[in-house]
Design a protein around this motif. Structure first.
Motif, mmCIF file in Angstrom:
data_model
loop_
_atom_site.group_PDB
_atom_site.id
_atom_site.type_symbol
_atom_site.label_atom_id
_atom_site.label_comp_id
_atom_site.label_asym_id
_atom_site.label_seq_id
_atom_site.Cartn_x
_atom_site.Cartn_y
_atom_site.Cartn_z
ATOM 1 N N THR A 94 -8.093 -10.337 -5.740
ATOM 2 C CA THR A 94 -8.891 -9.329 -5.061
ATOM 3 C C THR A 94 -8.087 -8.698 -3.927
ATOM 4 O O THR A 94 -7.073 -9.244 -3.468
ATOM 5 C CB THR A 94 -10.177 -9.916 -4.474
ATOM 6 N N LEU A 96 -9.132 -8.472 -0.919
ATOM 7 C CA LEU A 96 -9.283 -9.370 0.222
ATOM 8 C C LEU A 96 -8.270 -10.502 0.170
ATOM 9 O O LEU A 96 -7.633 -10.819 1.185
ATOM 10 C CB LEU A 96 -10.702 -9.938 0.255
ATOM 11 N N ASP A 97 -8.081 -11.099 -0.991
ATOM 12 C CA ASP A 97 -7.138 -12.203 -1.101
ATOM 13 C C ASP A 97 -5.699 -11.737 -0.885
ATOM 14 O O ASP A 97 -4.881 -12.463 -0.308
ATOM 15 C CB ASP A 97 -7.269 -12.895 -2.459
ATOM 16 N N ASP A 120 -10.768 -14.530 7.070
ATOM 17 C CA ASP A 120 -11.522 -13.512 6.338
ATOM 18 C C ASP A 120 -11.869 -12.326 7.236
ATOM 19 O O ASP A 120 -11.770 -11.163 6.813
ATOM 20 C CB ASP A 120 -12.803 -14.112 5.767
ATOM 21 N N ALA A 136 -13.220 -4.589 -1.201
ATOM 22 C CA ALA A 136 -12.587 -5.866 -0.861
ATOM 23 C C ALA A 136 -12.653 -6.890 -1.979
ATOM 24 O O ALA A 136 -11.701 -7.658 -2.190
ATOM 25 C CB ALA A 136 -13.212 -6.440 0.418
ATOM 26 N N THR A 137 -13.762 -6.937 -2.719
ATOM 27 C CA THR A 137 -13.915 -7.951 -3.766
ATOM 28 C C THR A 137 -13.424 -7.469 -5.123
ATOM 29 O O THR A 137 -13.501 -8.205 -6.107
ATOM 30 C CB THR A 137 -15.387 -8.393 -3.878
#
Length: 241
Positions: A94, A96-97, A120, A136-137
């Motif tokens: 993702t 975010l990751d 996070d 983000a996901t």
């Protein structure tokens, strides 16, 4: 205050001299554009600054420290972030990751590492800064090319660098996205120095405090946008005058 300088910086590949004795100085808080025709040595030059490749001769000094022999990862920890060097995206992860990895590197303290919630929050703040928080996901590999470039910028910002080097960041962006990127770089420059390789001359003229023009591995000209636009040698070599 001078943030980065090079002295006699040279890189040879066999019989080809890609960067030839470059003397360069970049002031803290500056937005500097690096332009020139294809093959001028721009990407080799910034690769020498970031530690991606070693020089054949000369020195690189960052924040008063000679970093010439430091590897790229050590320069990252000192505050030099080069998007192509450190931010190859992980296509199956993702957004975010992807950004968490960069932030984690900066926040790492001892063996315990950062708190997950703090990590996070910091990653989301960076994604919001570049306009990607609503994705983000999502999976990074599903992004358009232009948005992948913005994700690279986000990963660079996640390191909170003193110097952010951006190599062709507007390539693949729409006109509206380019306008947003210009605003983003101005905002980044409030607390970081920006060195920008860019072929979009509208972006260069709008953003740069100063422009450095390279040709055949050397600096052809340097100055504010209006002086570079009027320079006859620059027009001959690059601007089509």
């Amino acid at each position: 205050m001078t943030l980065l300088e090079t002295h006699g910086l040279t890189r040879r590949f066999g019989g080809l001299t890609a960067v030839d004795g470059v003397e360069f100085r970049l002031d803290e808080g500056e937005i500097r554009a690096l332009i020139g025709p294809n093959g001028a040595g721009k990407t080799t030059f910034v690769s020498l600054l970031s530690g991606r490749i070693r020089p054949s001769a000369g020195r690189v000094v960052f924040a008063g420290e000679d970093v010439t022999r430091l590897p790229a990862h050590a320069r990252v920890m000192r505050g030099i972030a080069y998007t192509f060097q450190i931010t190859s995206i992980f296509a199956r992860m993702t957004l975010l990751d992807n950004v968490r990895l960069a932030v984690q590197r900066r926040m790492m303290r001892g063996w315990r590492g950062p708190d997950a919630r703090a990590l996070d929050a910091a990653a989301m703040a960076v994604l919001d800064r570049v306009g990607l928080a609503d994705r983000a996901t999502g999976i990074a590999g599903n992004l358009s090319y232009g948005h992948q470039r913005l994700l690279e910028v986000a990963m660079g910002l996640g390191l909170r660098p003193r110097l952010l080097i951006l190599d062709e960041p507007t390539q693949g962006l729409s006109d509206a996205e380019i306008a947003g990127f210009v605003d983003l770089v101005r905002e980044i420059a409030r607390d970081a120095t920006v060195l920008l390789i860019e072929h979009n001359m509208g972006v260069v003229m709008e953003l740069a405090h100063r422009i450095t023009v390279m040709e055949m591995g050397q600096i052809l000209a340097e100055g504010p946008p209006e002086a570079i636009r009027a320079d006859a040698e620059v027009q001959r070599a690059y601007l089509g005058g």
